[in-house]
Design a protein around this motif. Structure first.
Motif, PDB file in Angstrom:
ATOM      1  N   THR A 107      68.501  19.551  89.094  1.00 41.77           N
ATOM      2  CA  THR A 107      67.335  20.009  88.325  1.00 41.77           C
ATOM      3  C   THR A 107      67.269  19.360  86.947  1.00 41.77           C
ATOM      4  N   PHE A 108      68.403  19.381  86.228  1.00 36.88           N
ATOM      5  CA  PHE A 108      68.320  19.032  84.813  1.00 36.88           C
ATOM      6  C   PHE A 108      68.567  17.557  84.507  1.00 36.88           C
ATOM      7  N   THR A 109      69.112  16.820  85.453  1.00 41.08           N
ATOM      8  CA  THR A 109      69.316  15.395  85.183  1.00 41.08           C
ATOM      9  C   THR A 109      68.526  14.554  86.194  1.00 41.08           C
ATOM     10  N   PHE A 130      68.335  26.524  71.112  1.00 42.57           N
ATOM     11  CA  PHE A 130      68.412  25.366  72.005  1.00 42.57           C
ATOM     12  C   PHE A 130      69.831  24.803  71.932  1.00 42.57           C
ATOM     13  N   GLY A 131      70.061  23.667  72.584  1.00 47.71           N
ATOM     14  CA  GLY A 131      71.399  23.094  72.610  1.00 47.71           C
ATOM     15  C   GLY A 131      71.766  22.531  71.244  1.00 47.71           C
ATOM     16  N   GLY A 132      72.947  22.916  70.740  1.00 52.74           N
ATOM     17  CA  GLY A 132      73.397  22.405  69.437  1.00 52.74           C
ATOM     18  C   GLY A 132      74.489  21.363  69.606  1.00 52.74           C
ATOM     19  N   LEU A 192      69.915  11.761  76.400  1.00 51.62           N
ATOM     20  CA  LEU A 192      68.518  12.127  76.651  1.00 51.62           C
ATOM     21  C   LEU A 192      68.100  13.398  75.939  1.00 51.62           C
ATOM     22  N   TRP A 193      68.991  13.967  75.167  1.00 51.16           N
ATOM     23  CA  TRP A 193      68.704  15.264  74.573  1.00 51.16           C
ATOM     24  C   TRP A 193      68.995  15.244  73.079  1.00 51.16           C
ATOM     25  N   TYR A 194      68.455  16.229  72.396  1.00 50.88           N
ATOM     26  CA  TYR A 194      68.667  16.378  70.954  1.00 50.88           C
ATOM     27  C   TYR A 194      69.511  17.626  70.719  1.00 50.88           C
ATOM     28  N   PHE A 195      70.762  17.422  70.311  1.00 49.37           N
ATOM     29  CA  PHE A 195      71.686  18.532  70.069  1.00 49.37           C
ATOM     30  C   PHE A 195      72.197  18.440  68.623  1.00 49.37           C
ATOM     31  N   PRO A 196      71.460  18.985  67.664  1.00 48.64           N
ATOM     32  CA  PRO A 196      71.827  18.783  66.245  1.00 48.64           C
ATOM     33  C   PRO A 196      72.889  19.744  65.722  1.00 48.64           C
ATOM     34  N   GLU A 200      73.485  21.651  91.956  1.00 52.46           N
ATOM     35  CA  GLU A 200      72.101  22.115  91.817  1.00 52.46           C
ATOM     36  C   GLU A 200      71.635  22.014  90.359  1.00 52.46           C
ATOM     37  N   TRP A 201      72.542  22.284  89.447  1.00 55.38           N
ATOM     38  CA  TRP A 201      72.199  22.129  88.024  1.00 55.38           C
ATOM     39  C   TRP A 201      71.874  20.652  87.736  1.00 55.38           C
ATOM     40  N   LEU A 202      72.730  19.757  88.233  1.00 56.59           N
ATOM     41  CA  LEU A 202      72.500  18.320  87.993  1.00 56.59           C
ATOM     42  C   LEU A 202      71.182  17.871  88.618  1.00 56.59           C
ATOM     43  N   LEU A 217      63.723  22.883  72.809  1.00 53.75           N
ATOM     44  CA  LEU A 217      63.655  21.855  71.759  1.00 53.75           C
ATOM     45  C   LEU A 217      64.635  20.703  72.002  1.00 53.75           C
ATOM     46  N   HIS A 218      65.705  20.948  72.784  1.00 54.66           N
ATOM     47  CA  HIS A 218      66.641  19.830  73.024  1.00 54.66           C
ATOM     48  C   HIS A 218      66.043  18.757  73.938  1.00 54.66           C
ATOM     49  N   TRP A 219      64.934  19.080  74.619  1.00 50.98           N
ATOM     50  CA  TRP A 219      64.275  18.072  75.463  1.00 50.98           C
ATOM     51  C   TRP A 219      63.378  17.156  74.641  1.00 50.98           C
ATOM     52  N   MET A 220      63.146  17.511  73.387  1.00 54.20           N
ATOM     53  CA  MET A 220      62.195  16.761  72.557  1.00 54.20           C
ATOM     54  C   MET A 220      62.990  15.916  71.578  1.00 54.20           C
ATOM     55  N   GLY A 235      77.520  19.329  70.319  1.00 54.40           N
ATOM     56  CA  GLY A 235      78.633  19.620  71.231  1.00 54.40           C
ATOM     57  C   GLY A 235      78.186  20.263  72.533  1.00 54.40           C
ATOM     58  N   ASN A 236      76.871  20.528  72.658  1.00 58.26           N
ATOM     59  CA  ASN A 236      76.373  21.128  73.900  1.00 58.26           C
ATOM     60  C   ASN A 236      76.689  20.200  75.077  1.00 58.26           C
ATOM     61  N   LEU A 237      77.151  20.760  76.148  1.00 59.27           N
ATOM     62  CA  LEU A 237      77.411  20.024  77.403  1.00 59.27           C
ATOM     63  C   LEU A 237      78.361  18.850  77.192  1.00 59.27           C
ATOM     64  N   HIS A 238      79.275  19.035  76.268  1.00 63.32           N
ATOM     65  CA  HIS A 238      80.135  17.913  75.904  1.00 63.32           C
ATOM     66  C   HIS A 238      80.911  17.356  77.108  1.00 63.32           C
ATOM     67  N   ASP A 265      79.119  24.011  79.975  1.00 62.13           N
ATOM     68  CA  ASP A 265      79.692  24.190  78.631  1.00 62.13           C
ATOM     69  C   ASP A 265      78.582  24.144  77.566  1.00 62.13           C
ATOM     70  N   TYR A 266      77.732  25.160  77.637  1.00 63.29           N
ATOM     71  CA  TYR A 266      76.627  25.243  76.684  1.00 63.29           C
ATOM     72  C   TYR A 266      77.120  25.635  75.294  1.00 63.29           C
ATOM     73  N   ARG A 267      76.452  25.085  74.302  1.00 62.02           N
ATOM     74  CA  ARG A 267      76.683  25.439  72.896  1.00 62.02           C
ATOM     75  C   ARG A 267      75.291  25.562  72.281  1.00 62.02           C
ATOM     76  N   ARG A 268      74.994  26.708  71.727  1.00 57.88           N
ATOM     77  CA  ARG A 268      73.621  26.943  71.263  1.00 57.88           C
ATOM     78  C   ARG A 268      73.493  26.888  69.762  1.00 57.88           C
ATOM     79  N   ILE A 269      72.355  26.413  69.313  1.00 60.83           N
ATOM     80  CA  ILE A 269      71.987  26.572  67.906  1.00 60.83           C
ATOM     81  C   ILE A 269      70.828  27.562  67.894  1.00 60.83           C
TER      82      ILE A 269
HETATM   83  C1  BEZ Z   1      70.555  23.315  77.731  1.00 62.83           C
HETATM   84  O1  BEZ Z   1      71.314  23.273  76.771  1.00 62.83           O
HETATM   85  O2  BEZ Z   1      69.962  24.343  78.059  1.00 62.83           O
HETATM   86  C2  BEZ Z   1      70.349  22.059  78.506  1.00 62.83           C
HETATM   87  C3  BEZ Z   1      70.455  20.856  77.872  1.00 62.83           C
HETATM   88  C4  BEZ Z   1      70.243  19.692  78.582  1.00 62.83           C
HETATM   89  C5  BEZ Z   1      69.968  19.746  79.922  1.00 62.83           C
HETATM   90  C6  BEZ Z   1      69.883  20.968  80.547  1.00 62.83           C
HETATM   91  C7  BEZ Z   1      70.074  22.135  79.862  1.00 62.83           C
END
Ligand code: BEZ
Length: 263
Positions: free
Chosen positions: A214-216, A139-141, A169-173, A210-212, A112-115, A143-146, A252-256
Motif C-alpha cells: 500500500t505505502f510504497t 505526521f512522520g517526524g 519519498l517522504w518529509y520527516f522533519p 501488505e503495508w509495503l 503531511l509527510h507525503w508532501m 527518524g520515522n520508519l528508520h 517503527d513509526y515516529r510522530r511529530i
Molecule cells: C507514516 O508515517 O504514517 C508513513 C510514512 C510513510 C509511508 C507510510 C506511512
C-alpha cells in the motif's frame, strides 16, 4: 531488473482506497488523539488536509464544526463522499489550495509527510487560516520508519536500483526544522512533540508485505514480477528480528505532533 529508467519515482498520488481502509485502519484510529487535541467547537470552520477516506473528518464534524475534507487522491475522495455524504470533500492539492472563506483551524493526520515541498504546503495553510486560527497536525517526524526504510533501500540496491535521494519519498522533519518553517509563515508554534510510536500492522505474518504494497506502491511499481517476491523476502528477512513479535509486524513509526497559531 526492468529495462526502463530506475531513477524517476513519482510522488504517490493514487491509492487503493478500499484496501487502505480495510487493511490499514490504524492510520485513522491513531488520529483520534489528534482530533482530541484539535478540540473542535460547534460552528467552527475547519479544513481536514489530506483527509483520506474521511473517517476523522466525520469525527470532527460530530462536534458541530463545519468541516471540509481535502485530498489529492480521487479514489479517497470518492470513498469519503460515499461514506459521509453530508460532509463536503474536495479534490485538491496540498501544495496549492485556496478557499474563499478562511478557517478557524487546519487539521491534518498522517498526511503531511507525503508532501515533500513543505514550504508550499505551509504557505497554503497560513493563507487559509484566520488570524488566531490554529494548525493541529501529526505526521512522520525525524527518524520515522528508520529501520523499515533502510531495509527497503538495501533490498532495492541488491536488485540493482539506485537508492539515493530518489528513494527519500517522504518529509520527516525535526521539531526545530518544522517550527522554523512554520514561524517564517506567521504560524507561531505553541506545542510540539516528537515521539516513538511502534505501530502494530494488521494482517499477521503478511502485515509487512501488505503495508509495503500500500505505502510504497509508487516504487514497487518499478519492480518486475520476478523481482517483487525477492524484494519482499529480503525486507522481511532483515526486519523479522527487530520488527516482528508474537505473530505481529510493527512499523517503527515516529510522530511529530504540532499546534501552531496564525498571528
Ligand atoms: C507514516 O508515517 O504514517 C508513513 C510514512 C510513510 C509511508 C507510510 C506511512
Amino acid at each position: 531488473m526492468s529495462g526502463e529508467s530506475k531513477t524517476v519515482i513519482p510522488e504517490k498520488r493514487e491509492w487503493d482506497a478500499a484496501s487502505y481502509d480495510k487493511k490499514h485502519s490504524f492510520v485513522w484510529k491513531y488520529g483520534t488523539e489528534v482530533v482530541e487535541l484539535l478540540a473542535a467547537r460547534k460552528g467552527e470552520r475547519i479544513l481536514d488536509l489530506g483527509c483520506g477516506t474521511g473517517h476523522l473528518t466525520h469525527q470532527i464534524a460530530l462536534s458541530g464544526a463545519e468541516v471540509i475534507g481535502l485530498d489529492r487522491s480521487s479514489e479517497m475522495i470518492e470513498q469519503a463522499r460515499k461514506a459521509y455524504p453530508q460532509i463536503t470533500f474536495v479534490l485538491g492539492d496540498g501544495y496549492d489550495f485556496r478557499f474563499d472563506e478562511p478557517f478557524e483551524a487546519v487539521f491534518s493526520n498522517a498526511a503531511l509527510h507525503w508532501m515533500t515541498r513543505p514550504g508550499a504546503v505551509a504557505d497554503c495553510i497560513s493563507r487559509a487560516l484566520k488570524p488566531g486560527g490554529r494548525l493541529v497536525a501529526e505526521f512522520g517526524g525525524k527518524g520515522n520508519l528508520h529501520r523499515l526504510h533502510a531495509a527497503v533501500k538495501t533490498a532495492m540496491s541488491s536488485l540493482g536500483y539506485p537508492v539515493g535521494e530518489e528513494l527519500d519519498l517522504w518529509y520527516f522533519p525535526r521539531i526545530s526544522e518544522y517550527a522554523t518553517l512554520l514561524e517564517k509563515r506567521r504560524l507561531e508554534v505553541t506545542y510540539a512533540v516528537l515521539f516513538d510510536r511502534p505501530t502494530a500492522l494488521e494482517g499477521g505474518d503478511n502485515g509487512l508485505r501488505e503495508w509495503l504494497e500500500t505505502f510504497t506502491s509508487n516504487f514497487l511499481a518499478r519492480l518486475t514480477g520476478d523481482e517483487r517476491p525477492q524484494f519482499f523476502k529480503q525486507v522481511e528477512a532483515e526486519l523479522r528480528p527487530v520488527l516482528f513479535r508474537d505473530g505481529t509486524w510493527f512499523a517503527d513509526y515516529r510522530r511529530i505532533r504540532v499546534v501552531a497559531v496564525r498571528d
